[in-house]
Every structure is written in structure tokens, then in C-alpha cells.
Write a protein that holds these residues in place. Structure first.
Motif, PDB file in Angstrom:
ATOM      1  N   UNK A 119      80.923 -72.070 -22.964  1.00  0.00           N
ATOM      2  CA  UNK A 119      81.328 -73.481 -23.023  1.00  0.00           C
ATOM      3  C   UNK A 119      82.445 -73.748 -22.022  1.00  0.00           C
ATOM      4  N   UNK A 120      83.365 -72.805 -21.843  1.00  0.00           N
ATOM      5  CA  UNK A 120      84.418 -72.962 -20.846  1.00  0.00           C
ATOM      6  C   UNK A 120      83.828 -73.117 -19.448  1.00  0.00           C
ATOM      7  N   UNK A 121      82.787 -72.324 -19.166  1.00  0.00           N
ATOM      8  CA  UNK A 121      82.137 -72.428 -17.863  1.00  0.00           C
ATOM      9  C   UNK A 121      81.455 -73.778 -17.675  1.00  0.00           C
TER      10      UNK A 121
ATOM     11  N   UNK B  79      79.841 -75.530 -14.658  1.00  0.00           N
ATOM     12  CA  UNK B  79      78.708 -74.665 -14.331  1.00  0.00           C
ATOM     13  C   UNK B  79      77.443 -75.128 -15.066  1.00  0.00           C
ATOM     14  N   UNK B  80      76.255 -74.730 -14.573  1.00  0.00           N
ATOM     15  CA  UNK B  80      74.987 -75.044 -15.226  1.00  0.00           C
ATOM     16  C   UNK B  80      74.577 -73.919 -16.165  1.00  0.00           C
TER      17      UNK B  80
ATOM     18  N   UNK C 258      91.240 -69.022 -12.091  1.00  0.00           N
ATOM     19  CA  UNK C 258      91.242 -70.475 -11.880  1.00  0.00           C
ATOM     20  C   UNK C 258      89.874 -71.064 -11.555  1.00  0.00           C
ATOM     21  N   UNK C 259      88.884 -70.225 -11.198  1.00  0.00           N
ATOM     22  CA  UNK C 259      87.581 -70.722 -10.768  1.00  0.00           C
ATOM     23  C   UNK C 259      86.471 -69.879 -11.371  1.00  0.00           C
TER      24      UNK C 259
ATOM     25  N   UNK D 109      86.136 -65.789 -12.772  1.00  0.00           N
ATOM     26  CA  UNK D 109      85.566 -65.406 -14.055  1.00  0.00           C
ATOM     27  C   UNK D 109      84.413 -64.431 -13.889  1.00  0.00           C
ATOM     28  N   UNK D 110      83.614 -64.644 -12.844  1.00  0.00           N
ATOM     29  CA  UNK D 110      82.545 -63.691 -12.550  1.00  0.00           C
ATOM     30  C   UNK D 110      83.149 -62.317 -12.270  1.00  0.00           C
TER      31      UNK D 110
END
Length: 407
Positions: free
Chosen positions: A44-46, A52-53, A107-108, A112-113
Motif C-alpha cells: 500500500x505504501x508503494x 506504483x502500479x 525516499x523513492x 525500496x527495491x
């Protein structure tokens, strides 16, 4: 803490399981509290926080788990070569702990990836040696119960994590970053526990020294029954894509943002309550029958999640999904331990995780593409179809296992 527990054929099964299995279970519990606090909120954060999709979520989750699986083959093989498991398992838990702070600092999407990638490398390093260590410690007649107990304790952490995430999201007014910082604490506790509370048993006398576990000759020595278990597990993995899609399904049905982690809580409660009984039962009856029951539960979960309306229907599907996990995941690990030679258990678990990790990458990408192109119904109905294919593959496996026992 000693790994040697009472093994006489008297008293409750759980009391006869060696203490080393309990310790490894609590290590898994603490690390899962940490990981699932993050995992429960990350999809959900993404999507909501970073735009993000669903396809992006699927790719991230698939890459993360595939990374862990690729790493497991090398750590498992190394544990066979050096003849020890604990050091590598502790290294993996330590790496996962020190990389947890990346999540609140990211931050992006790219950061996260990276965080998921590094965290899963730690999981990959510890995974196969830890599973081989469980097999080394547990008596053969309690192997199913031992794997089931470790899986249950691991899964207790998996629902305590989302519960903490819910409470902390309320406490911090939906501040994702603050919750991610709290998740750092149990990860370091898990690392300390495996270092100080787990002792590795002495290597069995007469075991062959393995020089090159990944050579063609050594992989052939794993045996046809082992490879059949792996093949069936790979098809099964196509049916059970990332639980991130359960979260997205609930959020899309109207579940408030603060309560989204409850999806993983409900799933993992069902998982934790069923994993140990299913494992213990598998020590007394045919393991393949229990796997078929688990796949039937997955088919029911997929149909409910695809077709049932409203949050109540989603809740029923999530419970069925958790039950299928309890009836299958520890049992697949038990079958690997049963089929592989003792001196190649690390390699066996590593190869198993490599192949199923590749399948999980494919499953998560397929699930995300179907979600974006067809909708949630297409994703879950495809999972049901792969489950049916897995059941078909289990019947030849049953014949091979029966022939092995007869031999």
C-alpha cells in the motif's frame, strides 16, 4: 541452550521435539515480526504513497523472493561443503537485521527495491542452512512435527508483525516511516538469539565429505524422488503468488488503510494454527494426502477471493489461504528432508528454493499482469487452475514415495 531434548516415544509430541528446534522457531518468530511489520504496509505504501502500479508491486515482490531463492542455493551448498550450518544461518539473520533501517530511510521506489533486495539476500543466506539444521537436529520420527513447529512459530511472528503495524499506524497517525523504524528492533533480537541459544549437533559419523555440491554428479545423487518433489513444488508455486495481492484485494474492496495489515494477521493466524498439527499428522499418515488437502484449500481460497463479494467474502478467502499454507509449506520441506541424502541437505534445500523462487517470480509477474489487464478475478482463477495441475502431479509422486518406502 542444549539442542538435545527427550525423544522417547511417550508424552505429547511437542515435548519430544528437541530444544534446538524450539530455539530456531523463536529466531524465525522474531525476524518475521520485523519483516511482516514492513511487508504488511509496503504494497500500500508503494501504490498509495509512491504511486506504483500493481504490476510494479508484483515485479518487486517477485524479484525480492527470487533473489532470496538464488542466494539459498549457494549458501546451502557451502554448508554441505564445510559441514556446518549455524554460522551461515547466523550470517543471514545478521545481514537482514543491519539492512532493516534502509526501509525507513528510502525516499523513492528505487530505494525500496534496493532495501527489499538486500533484505532478501539475508533471507537467502540463512534459509537453506537453517532448514538443513532443522533436519539435522530433528529425529526422523518427529521430522514432520519439527518442521511444522518451526513453521508455526515463524508464522506467529508473521501475524504479530501486522498486528503491531496496525497498532503503530494508529499510534503514529498513519506514519509509515515510524513503523518501519520500530521494525528494526526484533530483527536484532533474532540475530542475538541464534548466536547464543542455538547449538549445532555433531556431524554424523560416516557421512561422505562433499567437495563440490553443485557438480552434476552430486546433483544426480539427490535422486529422482527428490527432483519429482521439486517439480511438483514449482508448479504449486505458480498457484500461490505473493500475499501482496491479498492485501490489494482487501484494500480494493474498501478496507480502511489503517486496517490493511489485518489481512496478513488473519491469514497467518490460520497458517500458524494449522502448520504444527499438519506436520505432526504427516508423521503418522501419508504426506501426499495432506498435500492434496492443502491444495484443495487453495482452490477454495482462490474461488472465494475471485467470486465472493464484500469484505466478509474476502475474509473467508484469506482464512482458507492461510490454512492451505499450514497444510503445505512445512510438509514440502519435510519431503525434501526425507528425499535428500544427509550430506547434501543444504544443497537440496537450496536447489528447491532456487527453482521455487524462479516460479514465484513468474507467478507474481503473471498475477500482477492479470490484475492490471483482467482484474482480481483473473489473478485468483489462474491460481486455482495451477492448483489443479499440481494435484495431478502429486499422484505419480505418491507412487515414487511408496516405492521408496518399500525398497
Amino acid at each position: 541452550m542444549s539442542n538435545v531434548g527427550p525423544t522417547a516415544n511417550s508424552g505429547p509430541v511437542w515435548r519430544r521435539i528437541p530444544s534446538g528446534i524450539w530455539a530456531l522457531g523463536f529466531v524465525s518468530l522474531l525476524m518475521d515480526v520485523s519483516s511482516e511489520m514492513i511487508h504488511a504496509l509496503l504494497p500500500v505504501y508503494l501504490v498509495v504513497g509512491l504511486g506504483a502500479t500493481a504490476l510494479t508491486v508484483g515485479i518487486i515482490e517477485g524479484i525480492a523472493e527470487a533473489t532470496a531463492s538464488i542466494t539459498k542455493i549457494f549458501s546451502g551448498a557451502l554448508s554441505d561443503r564445510i559441514g556446518r550450518r549455524k554460522e551461515l544461518a547466523a550470517l543471514g539473520y545478521g545481514l537482514a537485521a543491519v539492512t532493516k533501517p534502509i526501509f525507513p530511510l528510502a525516499p523513492t521506489v528505487g530505494w525500496l527495491v534496493t532495501a527489499r533486495f538486500v533484505d532478501r539476500i539475508g533471507k537467502g543466506i540463512r534459509g537453506a542452512p537453517r532448514d538443513a539444521l532443522v533436519a539435522d537436529i530433528s529425529p526422523p520420527e518427529l521430522r514432520g512435527a519439527s518442521f511444522g513447529l518451526r513453521q508455526s512459530l515463524d508464522t506467529v511472528g508473521a501475524f504479530l508483525g501486522p498486528l503491531l503495524a496496525i497498532g503503530l499506524m494508529w499510534l503514529f497517525a498513519d506514519d509509515f516511516v515510524s513503523v518501519f523504524w520500530v521494525a528494526v528492533i526484533p530483527a536484532f533480537l533474532a540475530f542475538g538469539l541464534i548466536v547464543f541459544a542455538v547449538r549445532e549437533p555433531r556431524r554424523q559419523e560416516g557421512l561422505r565429505q562433499v567437495r563440490n555440491p553443485l557438480s552434476r554428479r552430486e546433483l544426480a545423487l539427490l535422486g529422482t524422488t527428490y527432483w519429482w518433489v521439486v517439480a511438483v513444488a514449482a508448479v504449486f508455486t505458480l498457484a500461490r503468488f505473493s500475499e501482496a495481492f491479498l492485501i490489494l484485494r482487501a484494500e480494493g474492496t474498501g478496507l480502511p488503510l489503517m486496517l490493511v495489515p489485518a489481512v496478513l494477521v488473519v491469514m497467518n493466524v490460520a497458517y500458524a494454527l494449522s502448520a504444527y498439527p499438519a506436520g505432526a499428522l504427516s508423521d503418522r499418515m501419508d504426506r501426499v494426502t495432506i498435500l492434496v488437502i492443502g491444495l484443495g484449500l487453495l482452490i477454495a481460497a482462490d474461488l472465494v477471493l475471485a467470486l465472493a463479494p464484500g469484505l466478509l467474502g474476502i475474509a473467508c478467502g484469506v482464512v482458507l489461504w492461510g490454512l492451505h499454507m499450514g497444510f503445505t509449506q512445512g510438509l514440502l520441506a519435510t519431503l525434501i528432508a526425507d528425499a535428500a541424502p544427509a550430506e547434501l541437505r543444504g544443497t537440496a534445500f537450496g536447489m528447491f528454493n532456487l527453482i521455487t523462487g524462479i516460479a514465484l517470480l513468474a507467478a507474481s509477474v503473471i498475477a500482477g499482469a492479470l490484475w492490471d489487464g483482467v482484474g482480481p478475478q483473473g489473478t485468483f482463477l489462474a491460481g486455482a487452475a495451477f492448483s489443479v495441475l499440481t494435484i495431478i502431479g502429486l499422484y505419480p509422486l505418491r507412487r515414487r514415495l511408496n516405492a521408496r518406502k518399500g525398497g
